[in-house]
Design a protein around this motif. Structure first.
Motif, short mmCIF file in Angstrom:
data_model
loop_
_atom_site.label_atom_id
_atom_site.label_comp_id
_atom_site.label_asym_id
_atom_site.label_seq_id
_atom_site.Cartn_x
_atom_site.Cartn_y
_atom_site.Cartn_z
N ARG A 165 0.84 -1.22 0.00
CA ARG A 165 0.00 0.00 0.00
C ARG A 165 0.86 1.26 0.00
NH1 ARG A 165 -4.91 -2.52 2.17
NH2 ARG A 165 -5.03 -3.97 0.46
N ARG A 166 1.95 1.19 0.81
CA ARG A 166 2.83 2.37 0.92
C ARG A 166 3.39 2.72 -0.45
NH1 ARG A 166 7.44 0.41 4.17
NH2 ARG A 166 7.90 -0.62 2.22
N GLU A 167 3.81 1.70 -1.21
CA GLU A 167 4.44 1.99 -2.50
C GLU A 167 3.41 2.45 -3.53
OE1 GLU A 167 7.40 2.43 -2.22
OE2 GLU A 167 7.94 1.17 -0.53
N VAL A 168 2.17 1.97 -3.41
CA VAL A 168 1.10 2.45 -4.30
C VAL A 168 0.87 3.95 -4.02
CG1 VAL A 168 -1.34 2.25 -4.91
CG2 VAL A 168 0.01 0.18 -4.49
N ALA A 169 0.84 4.30 -2.74
CA ALA A 169 0.63 5.71 -2.37
C ALA A 169 1.79 6.56 -2.89
CB ALA A 169 0.50 5.84 -0.85
N ASN A 170 3.02 6.05 -2.74
CA ASN A 170 4.18 6.81 -3.22
C ASN A 170 4.12 6.99 -4.73
OD1 ASN A 170 5.44 7.29 -0.76
ND2 ASN A 170 6.49 5.33 -0.75
N ALA A 171 3.71 5.94 -5.43
CA ALA A 171 3.62 6.02 -6.90
C ALA A 171 2.60 7.08 -7.31
CB ALA A 171 3.22 4.65 -7.46
N ARG A 172 1.48 7.09 -6.60
CA ARG A 172 0.43 8.07 -6.93
C ARG A 172 0.95 9.49 -6.71
NH1 ARG A 172 -4.15 5.59 -4.58
NH2 ARG A 172 -5.22 5.03 -6.47
N GLU A 173 1.63 9.70 -5.59
CA GLU A 173 2.20 11.04 -5.30
C GLU A 173 3.15 11.48 -6.41
OE1 GLU A 173 2.53 10.54 -0.45
OE2 GLU A 173 4.33 10.91 -1.62
#
Ligand SMILES: Cc1cc2nc3c(=O)[nH]c(=O)nc-3n(C[C@H](O)[C@H](O)[C@H](O)COP(=O)(O)OP(=O)(O)OC[C@H]3O[C@@H](n4cnc5c(N)ncnc54)[C@H](O)[C@@H]3O)c2cc1C
Ligand code: SF4
Length: 463
Positions: free
Chosen positions: A326-334
């Motif tokens: 989840r953390r990396e999905v959020a980082n990718a979106r940012e």
């Protein structure tokens, strides 16, 4: 410190680089804790009677105990304790999907924000090394046994660590020019800088582990030779057969496979070019990545950093059912990645080169007996997404070596190496663990497999 630290001080991750800056750099995102913040965050632990975090951590780290040592500023002791259960603590602290593992099981995750276990695990080793600490070389005398390890990835390193500590002579072979397996030639530096792995390799060498790189077993050196020269062999060779999509247009120019793309990028950054995995520059391109796991996220974010003008992830399930952290999905979106959920690719379009992807919308059907909901296509919902490049990131199938059969190493129906509970293959002198035994999984599970296999080897050798 207070009994109510978890209420008075909220969960706080270390600072991370600004998203705009990240879009142009391959540096790690998170700066790491300083001592003051680490102590405040560690003090949030409730020390619940039954530490669920420990149970959920695949290597069963003594988490509440080392959190308490951080609070008391006994960092070197915390580091020694952390190394009792984990060979790569500063690496797992950086790249484990903690939301699914230790932090997901933290009692405080229910409303207060889990303790930042991963960042604190990383902090312990970083701070201890900064203070001049290093893991102890084995105190035991040599036991007279020699073991060869094939693969310097997390499984091979976990196995080497335990065997070496027990006084066994260990030589780790790898076909690549650097230690780490997918840690080095796969996972991009914005998640894990390569200097961190090189430092860990040096620490292991200082403890007595030896490496022979640029040596492919089965090509440069035979398995027969290893079995002649060593008392036992551990295989930690990973899984490298990329899954195919099976749809039309998959072989058009402009179609890229995820792992060679990532490896080519890392090799370019490390100045280690290899004609088999050339550097692919996606600057100015419209990129679509098919898939929703860690590999897909890494491709998306690498393309952003290379200067791609439009980067889209198309995934056939919804966000909740994505396998990636989840953390990396959020980082990718940012960082500017655009996500299209519930989209299944039907065809890659283009004449001489890729011009787009034909997608269809999906909805999730009823759960199967394993609880997994399979996507079903929604009639009449097709759409075309324009693209210059399409990257396929559907994961990996096992890639057993052709020489396994000749050495009596048996596989299961999916091509994974079969072992007993001691990680011993059908050839009693050969042991195996990590992705090649479990199928593609995680760094921490591979470390765990390697360490447990080492204990199986020690039992077998009777030392
Ligand atoms: C792009 C990507 C991103 C990932 N991100 C994460 C993440 O964020 N978090 C996480 O926990 N996991 C992640 N993973 C998964 C994780 O990297 C793997 O599960 C883990 O590395 C498996 O360890 P291993 O030791 O079994 O295999 P590997 O890491 O694949 O190591 C196997 C080693 O064996 C060597 N080898 C193979 N055959 C031979 C031979 N014949 N002779 C000599 N050497 C040989 C290879 O060169 C390699 O170095 C990711 C995987 C990928 C592909
Ligand atoms: S190894 Fe992974 S799961 Fe275990 S405590 Fe560390 S970050 Fe959590």
């Amino acid at each position: 410190m207070s009994h109510f630290s978890f209420i008075e001080g909220p969960r706080k991750d270390p600072e991370k680089l600004d998203a705009e800056q990240r879009r142009h750099e391959f540096r790690e995102l998170y700066t790491g804790f300083d001592l003051g913040s680490a102590r405040l965050q560690a003090d949030r632990c409730l020390h619940c009677g039954n530490p669920y975090c420990e149970w959920k951590c695949p290597v069963h780290n003594y988490i509440p105990n080392w959190l308490q040592l951080i609070v008391e500023n006994r960092i070197e002791e915390a580091a020694a304790m952390s190394h009792e259960t984990n060979t790569l603590p500063e690496i797992c602290g950086r790249i484990c999907p903690q939301d699914r593992l230790c932090e997901g099981a933290c009692t405080l995750n229910d409303g207060y924000g889990a303790v930042t276990i991963g960042h604190l695990e990383r902090f312990i080793t970083e701070e201890a090394i900064g203070r001049g600490w290093h893991p102890e070389a084995p105190r035991r005398t040599a036991n007279g046994k020699r073991v060869a390890i094939v693969g310097a990835g997390p499984a091979g390193l976990g196995c080497a660590d335990i065997l070496n500590r027990a006084g066994t002579e260990v030589l780790v072979f790898d076909r690549y020019p650097a230690v780490g397996g997918l840690l080095t030639f796969g996972i991009p530096p914005f998640k894990l800088e390569k200097a961190v792995i090189a430092r860990r390799a040096q620490l292991l060498e200082d403890m007595g582990v030896r490496f022979q790189l640029n040596t492919e077993i089965g090509k440069d050196l035979s398995m027969t030779q290893l079995l002649t020269d060593y008392d036992a062999v551990f295989l930690g060779m990973g899984t490298y057969a990329a899954k195919e999509g099976g749809f039309p247009g998959e072989n058009l120019p402009g179609m890229i496979k995820a792992l060679p793309y990532l490896i080519g990028n890392v090799r370019q950054l490390l100045d280690l070019p290899d004609p088999l995995t050339p550097y692919i520059d996606l600057a100015g391109k419209r990129v679509v990545v098919l898939g929703g796991g860690d590999t897909a996220m890494d491709c998306l974010r690498t393309a952003i950093r290379q200067g791609a003008v439009q980067v889209t992830c198309a995934y056939r399930r919804d966000e909740e059912n994505m396998p990636g952290s989840r953390r990396e999905v959020a980082n990718a979106r940012e960082e500017g990645v655009h996500f299209l959920f519930n989209r299944q690719p039907l065809e890659i379009l283009g004449k001489d080169t890729v011009s787009g992807v034909r997608l269809v919308e999906t909805r999730l059907g009823d759960p199967d007996p394993r609880g997994r909901r399979h996507p079903e296509m929604v009639a009449g919902s097709e759409q075309v997404l324009a693209a210059d490049v399409v990257i396929i990131a559907f994961g990996f199938d096992p890639s057993p070596a052709p020489w396994f059969a000749g050495h009596g190493i048996h596989l299961d129906e999916r091509g994974r190496v079969l072992t007993n509970a001691q990680f011993q293959t059908s050839n009693p002198r050969v042991f195996a663990g990590g992705d090649m035994r479990t199928g593609s999984d995680l760094v921490v599970t591979a470390v765990d497999e390697g360490r447990r296999a080492a204990n199986g080897i020690l039992d077998y050798l009777g030392v």
